[in-house]
Write a protein that holds these residues in place. Structure first.
Motif, PDB file in Angstrom:
ATOM      1  N   ARG A  56      10.148  65.655  18.090  1.00  0.00           N
ATOM      2  CA  ARG A  56       8.959  66.279  17.518  1.00  0.00           C
ATOM      3  C   ARG A  56       7.807  66.284  18.519  1.00  0.00           C
ATOM      4  NH1 ARG A  56       6.911  62.835  13.962  1.00  0.00           N
ATOM      5  NH2 ARG A  56       8.268  61.202  14.739  1.00  0.00           N
ATOM      6  N   VAL A  99       7.395  67.488  21.400  1.00  0.00           N
ATOM      7  CA  VAL A  99       7.205  68.548  22.383  1.00  0.00           C
ATOM      8  C   VAL A  99       5.722  68.907  22.425  1.00  0.00           C
ATOM      9  CG1 VAL A  99       7.842  70.875  23.074  1.00  0.00           C
ATOM     10  CG2 VAL A  99       9.480  69.424  21.855  1.00  0.00           C
ATOM     11  N   GLY A 100       5.109  68.670  23.558  1.00  0.00           N
ATOM     12  CA  GLY A 100       3.702  69.024  23.678  1.00  0.00           C
ATOM     13  C   GLY A 100       2.746  67.875  23.463  1.00  0.00           C
ATOM     14  N   TRP A 101       3.162  66.852  22.667  1.00  0.00           N
ATOM     15  CA  TRP A 101       2.234  65.755  22.385  1.00  0.00           C
ATOM     16  C   TRP A 101       1.834  64.990  23.632  1.00  0.00           C
ATOM     17  CZ3 TRP A 101      -0.971  64.643  18.666  1.00  0.00           C
ATOM     18  CH2 TRP A 101      -0.758  65.218  17.401  1.00  0.00           C
ATOM     19  N   ASN A 155       1.618  66.032  26.712  1.00  0.00           N
ATOM     20  CA  ASN A 155       0.627  66.759  27.486  1.00  0.00           C
ATOM     21  C   ASN A 155      -0.722  66.836  26.780  1.00  0.00           C
ATOM     22  OD1 ASN A 155       1.948  67.283  29.847  1.00  0.00           O
ATOM     23  ND2 ASN A 155       2.952  69.123  29.053  1.00  0.00           N
ATOM     24  N   LEU A 156      -0.664  66.822  25.468  1.00  0.00           N
ATOM     25  CA  LEU A 156      -1.903  66.854  24.685  1.00  0.00           C
ATOM     26  C   LEU A 156      -2.738  65.614  25.005  1.00  0.00           C
ATOM     27  CD1 LEU A 156      -2.804  68.624  21.940  1.00  0.00           C
ATOM     28  CD2 LEU A 156      -2.593  66.350  20.992  1.00  0.00           C
ATOM     29  N   VAL A 157      -2.096  64.446  24.876  1.00  0.00           N
ATOM     30  CA  VAL A 157      -2.785  63.192  25.172  1.00  0.00           C
ATOM     31  C   VAL A 157      -3.178  63.165  26.650  1.00  0.00           C
ATOM     32  CG1 VAL A 157      -2.558  60.689  25.182  1.00  0.00           C
ATOM     33  CG2 VAL A 157      -1.509  62.029  23.364  1.00  0.00           C
ATOM     34  N   GLY A 176      -3.834  65.648  28.620  1.00  0.00           N
ATOM     35  CA  GLY A 176      -4.988  66.519  28.855  1.00  0.00           C
ATOM     36  C   GLY A 176      -6.292  65.852  28.446  1.00  0.00           C
ATOM     37  N   VAL A 177      -6.283  65.232  27.257  1.00  0.00           N
ATOM     38  CA  VAL A 177      -7.494  64.565  26.780  1.00  0.00           C
ATOM     39  C   VAL A 177      -7.883  63.444  27.734  1.00  0.00           C
ATOM     40  CG1 VAL A 177      -8.443  63.112  24.960  1.00  0.00           C
ATOM     41  CG2 VAL A 177      -7.082  65.116  24.364  1.00  0.00           C
ATOM     42  N   PHE A 231      -4.377  70.312  27.594  1.00  0.00           N
ATOM     43  CA  PHE A 231      -4.630  70.006  26.199  1.00  0.00           C
ATOM     44  C   PHE A 231      -4.366  71.222  25.321  1.00  0.00           C
ATOM     45  CE2 PHE A 231      -7.609  70.107  22.643  1.00  0.00           C
ATOM     46  CZ  PHE A 231      -7.186  68.973  21.957  1.00  0.00           C
ATOM     47  N   SER A 233      -0.664  72.279  25.209  1.00  0.00           N
ATOM     48  CA  SER A 233       0.206  71.435  24.415  1.00  0.00           C
ATOM     49  C   SER A 233      -0.220  71.435  22.958  1.00  0.00           C
ATOM     50  CB  SER A 233       0.238  70.019  24.979  1.00  0.00           C
ATOM     51  OG  SER A 233      -1.042  69.657  25.415  1.00  0.00           O
ATOM     52  N   THR A 262       1.527  74.194  21.569  1.00  0.00           N
ATOM     53  CA  THR A 262       2.943  73.880  21.399  1.00  0.00           C
ATOM     54  C   THR A 262       3.146  73.035  20.153  1.00  0.00           C
ATOM     55  OG1 THR A 262       2.948  73.728  23.793  1.00  0.00           O
ATOM     56  CG2 THR A 262       4.958  73.104  22.668  1.00  0.00           C
ATOM     57  N   VAL A 263       2.283  72.053  19.995  1.00  0.00           N
ATOM     58  CA  VAL A 263       2.404  71.159  18.840  1.00  0.00           C
ATOM     59  C   VAL A 263       2.168  71.918  17.543  1.00  0.00           C
ATOM     60  CG1 VAL A 263       1.313  69.224  17.675  1.00  0.00           C
ATOM     61  CG2 VAL A 263       1.768  69.094  20.120  1.00  0.00           C
TER      62      VAL A 263
END
Lengths: 234, 322, 250
Positions: free
Chosen positions: B282, B284-286, B288-290, B292-293, C112, C115, C118-119
């Motif tokens: 699940r 996928v992307g999380w 990179n999200l964190v 990025g922040v 950010f 993704s 994506t999320v």
């Protein structure tokens, strides 16, 4: 020693120098005076190889400087103190001086030359670990001249050493120049501050709008009206 | 001051796989070491304000030249890797020389090198008949098992030691540059290029030296990655995103300190792994999200990176207590 | 017989499609150019804002069946707000910092946003379901959506000239284009630089030159080679015409 013949130079399509010819003999101190925008800095940059003349010749004891890259020109014995000092502000005073002696030929003599500079400017020795950018304007000018002296030059180019300094400091800077001269170093100074510069040079050229308008000994230039005319545009 | 620490730390790192040989953590360590070396390679020039976004390209060249030379020319990586290094260095010189000659600096240099990354990625993708394109590429196994000749080892410990040695070599290069006149020259250039030229520094030559060195090291990182993973794809070893990843990790770790890039690699890779495992598919992307922040927070609040800020802190505390 | 057949019909089609792609690129680089020109900050995450606008369109129009104009306006406004937020939260604290830090911070936002998308939206392509017909002109096929972008670019040019100071207008305009598939981020950048930063006409011309190279290069070889040529063209131009770029350098 230095010989400019009909030098034209500029930036892009803008021409700043028109057929400038001048000579500096060994052991002399020569001034180039002129108002803002006369092309003084361009002249200095052309001599030290930072820009290329579009025509004319610049020779140092016969070597054509117009075809020599700037780092080689330093090795040939010309050191340039650029306008507004241009120190490396986040480097220490000593590292700034170190950069002045960067040329491979000067590196083995680093310690020796450093002593010469510190002897001349004891203030720099006191501050050798301070960041250059945090010093006062006068000290920075000292450091800039010291940096140029690190390459043990035979000809020193000083570009507006008094620019941006308080009147008291201006006198100090010209005293520095006198001290350097005492060692027999050949100096070419460009300045706006006519009165001060004529105190320290043997001869001077008057540069206006990119060409030489008058030349003569300091006393001659002070006696005539040419300078007043040049500045006031009469 | 603390001369002994690097040797003790080094000895501990060498001894590690003989004490602890669980394959998954060892794999992560090898990956961290390879990327640490790549990031260190970038920072060798990046710390002087020479922000290259072309290093993804050099890494890609390193990986693909090694693999292609092996598969098509049956050239041993012992020759293929140096070949890849030379290719990366030549490419760097060809692009960087005119850049420096024409005084292309700052953002403009970053964008020219960015275009270079783009070119390498697209060329690898376009020559899919030879490189497998975006599907990736695998160097042929040498008779199944391990071989010194083919630089292929099934034993993770071997790879760990190789990666460790290369990484240490990278740090050594970093120190050598740090102690050299080249470093002074490049710092002067990054502060004031004109003034540096006026004091007799051959600006173009000095910049070119560090760029070629950095590119060569990065190509080596690519070759190493290829030999270890035995699978490369344009997206993982080349291109703009890999270039950006290098810059980010170095900034997170600290750009002006020797171990900064390594710390950056440890943090970013561990973070990605932890997020990947804890979120499962699940996630996928999380990650990179964190990521990025964190990156934004880092740059806004800790512009010197973790290591740089810690050093500053120690200095400040040291002063107040003395 | 088709009079156009005298020419290579495929070349013509490629040229035309290049012009249209140029429109899209010009549109994209327009807003970036504004940000560059007005506050002198490099927004790496720029294309991602547009992407969010596209997703907004997708959800409002396709999933929630909002009227297309309502959806478009809502997306323009929210992308605009997002841009302002981004500026206040990330860019403003960094305005005095080194340019590289600004570049990296917006790069972080890029990670950010990418993704986050994506999320939230998954990795498969969403189709706006807005079937725009493909025009057939003289035996050539022309994508209607690109034609639309081309027109929008022209209108955008005019608007930008009118509202030079409204930085986010440009951003918002682009948000209506439902172009999904290729990432134009880096290329947009190169176009801005190629056309001299802050110079809108230059950016416009550069966008078309770039697009033609990609399009025609892609015709004779693969699309990837088109990109290779475009990137190479950029590098070479930086070398042989640095004067135009130097002018913007302080």
């Amino acid at each position: 020693m230095l010989e400019l013949r009909a030098v034209c130079a500029g930036y892009g399509t803008f021409q700043a120098l028109f057929d400038v010819s001048l000579d500096v003999k060994a052991g002399e101190a020569v001034g180039v005076i002129g108002p803002n925008g006369a092309g003084k800095t361009t002249l200095m940059r052309a001599i030290s190889g930072l820009i290329r003349p579009t025509s004319g010749s610049i020779r140092l004891e016969g070597t054509d400087l117009a075809a020599t890259p700037s780092h080689r020109i330093v090795e040939l014995g010309i050191a340039h103190v650029p306008e507004s000092r241009r120190l490396f502000p986040r480097m220490t005073v000593e590292d700034n001086l170190r950069m002045g002696g960067f040329a491979p030929a000067a590196r083995p003599k680093f310690r020796q030359q450093l002593d010469v500079v510190y002897e001349l400017f004891p203030r720099l020795r006191e501050r050798h670990r301070q960041l250059a950018g945090s010093m006062s304007g006068g000290e920075q000018q000292m450091c800039a001249i010291g940096r140029a002296l690190m390459s043990a030059p035979r000809l020193l180019l000083l570009d507006e050493p008094s620019a941006g300094l308080a009147p008291v400091l201006v006198e100090q800077v010209f005293d520095l120049v006198k001290r350097i001269r005492a060692g027999g170093l050949t100096v070419l100074i460009v300045e706006q501050n006519v009165q001060q510069v004529l105190r320290v040079v043997n001869r001077a050229y008057l540069l206006k709008a990119g060409s030489i308008r008058a030349t003569g000994s300091a006393a001659e230039l002070l006696a005539t009206d040419t300078i007043r005319e040049a500045y006031l545009g009469v | 001051m603390r001369r002994a620490h690097p040797w003790i730390g080094g000895a501990a790192l060498v001894a590690l796989p003989f004490v602890y040989r669980s394959p998954y953590p060892l794999h992560i360590l090898v990956i961290i070491l390879i990327w640490s070396f790549a990031y260190t390679s970038w920072s060798v020039m990046g710390r002087f304000g020479l922000v290259s976004l072309g290093h993804g390209g050099f890494m890609g060249i390193g990986a693909y030249v090694t693999a292609l030379a092996w598969n098509y020319g049956h050239v041993s990586p012992w020759l293929g890797v140096p070949l890849a290094l030379v290719a990366g260095m030549v490419l760097a010189a060809v692009v960087a020389y005119p850049c420096f000659r024409f005084r292309i600096t700052g953002h403009y240099f970053a964008l020219v090198t960015l275009a270079l990354s783009g070119i390498v990625l697209q060329v690898i993708t376009a020559t899919r008949d030879y490189t497998g394109g975006s599907l990736g590429y695998t160097p042929e196994r040498y008779h199944g098992g391990s071989s010194l000749w083919a630089l292929q080892f099934s034993e993770k410990t071997t790879w760990y030691l190789i990666a460790l040695a290369v990484w240490a070599g990278g740090l050594y290069v970093w120190y050598r540059v740090d102690r050299s006149m080249l470093r002074y020259a490049l710092e002067a250039i990054s502060e004031d290029e004109d003034a540096a030229a006026a004091t007799g520094i051959h600006v173009t030559a000095e910049k070119l030296k560090i760029t070629v060195l950095s590119a060569g090291m990065t190509a080596l990182a690519g070759a190493l990655y290829c030999q270890y993973q035995m699978f490369i794809s344009p997206d993982t070893v080349s291109g703009i995103s890999v270039s950006l990843q290098m810059v980010f990790a170095v900034v997170v770790g600290g750009i002006y300190v020797s171990l900064g890039p390594t710390i950056g690699a440890v943090i970013t890779i561990l973070l990605a792994e932890v997020l990947r495992i804890s979120f499962g598919t699940r996630a996928v992307g999380w990650d990179n999200l964190v990521y990025g922040v964190l990156l934004v927070l880092f740059i806004v609040f800790l512009p010197k990176g973790i290591v740089g800020s810690l050093l500053d802190l120690r200095r400040r505390v040291g002063w107040s207590s003395s | 017989m088709n009079p156009l057949a005298v020419f290579d019909i495929f070349l013509l089609e490629a040229l035309l499609s290049g012009v249209l792609l140029g429109g899209v690129l010009a549109l994209l680089s327009l807003g970036l150019n504004l940000v560059f020109g007005v506050i002198d900050v490099v927004w790496i995450c720029y294309a991602e804002l547009i992407m969010l606008g596209m997703y907004g369109m997708y959800y409002l129009y396709t999933v929630y069946h909002a009227p297309i104009w309502v959806a478009a306006v809502a997306c323009i406004v929210s992308v605009g707000i997002l841009g302002v937020l981004l500026h206040v939260l990330v860019i403003a604290p960094l305005l005095g910092a080194a340019p590289i830090n600004q570049l990296l911070a917006t790069g972080g936002v890029l990670f950010f946003l990418q993704s986050a998308a994506t999320v939230l939206f998954g990795i498969e392509f969403k189709n706006l379901g807005l079937r725009l017909p493909v025009l057939k002109v003289g035996g050539m096929f022309v994508s209607y959506s690109r034609l639309l972008a081309f027109a929008a670019a022209l209108i955008g040019m005019v608007l930008v000239y009118l509202w030079l100071t409204r930085t986010y207008t440009g951003t918002a305009i682009r948000a209506i284009h439902p172009f999904v598939g290729l990432s134009f981020g880096p290329i947009t950048f190169l176009i801005c630089v190629l056309g001299s930063l802050g110079n809108f006409v230059g950016g416009f011309v550069a966008a078309f030159v770039f697009a033609e190279i990609i399009s025609v290069g892609g015709l004779y070889l693969d699309l990837e080679w088109g990109y290779v040529f475009a990137f190479a063209f950029f590098i070479v131009m930086m070398f042989i015409r640095p004067q135009g770029l130097m002018a913007r350098r302080s």
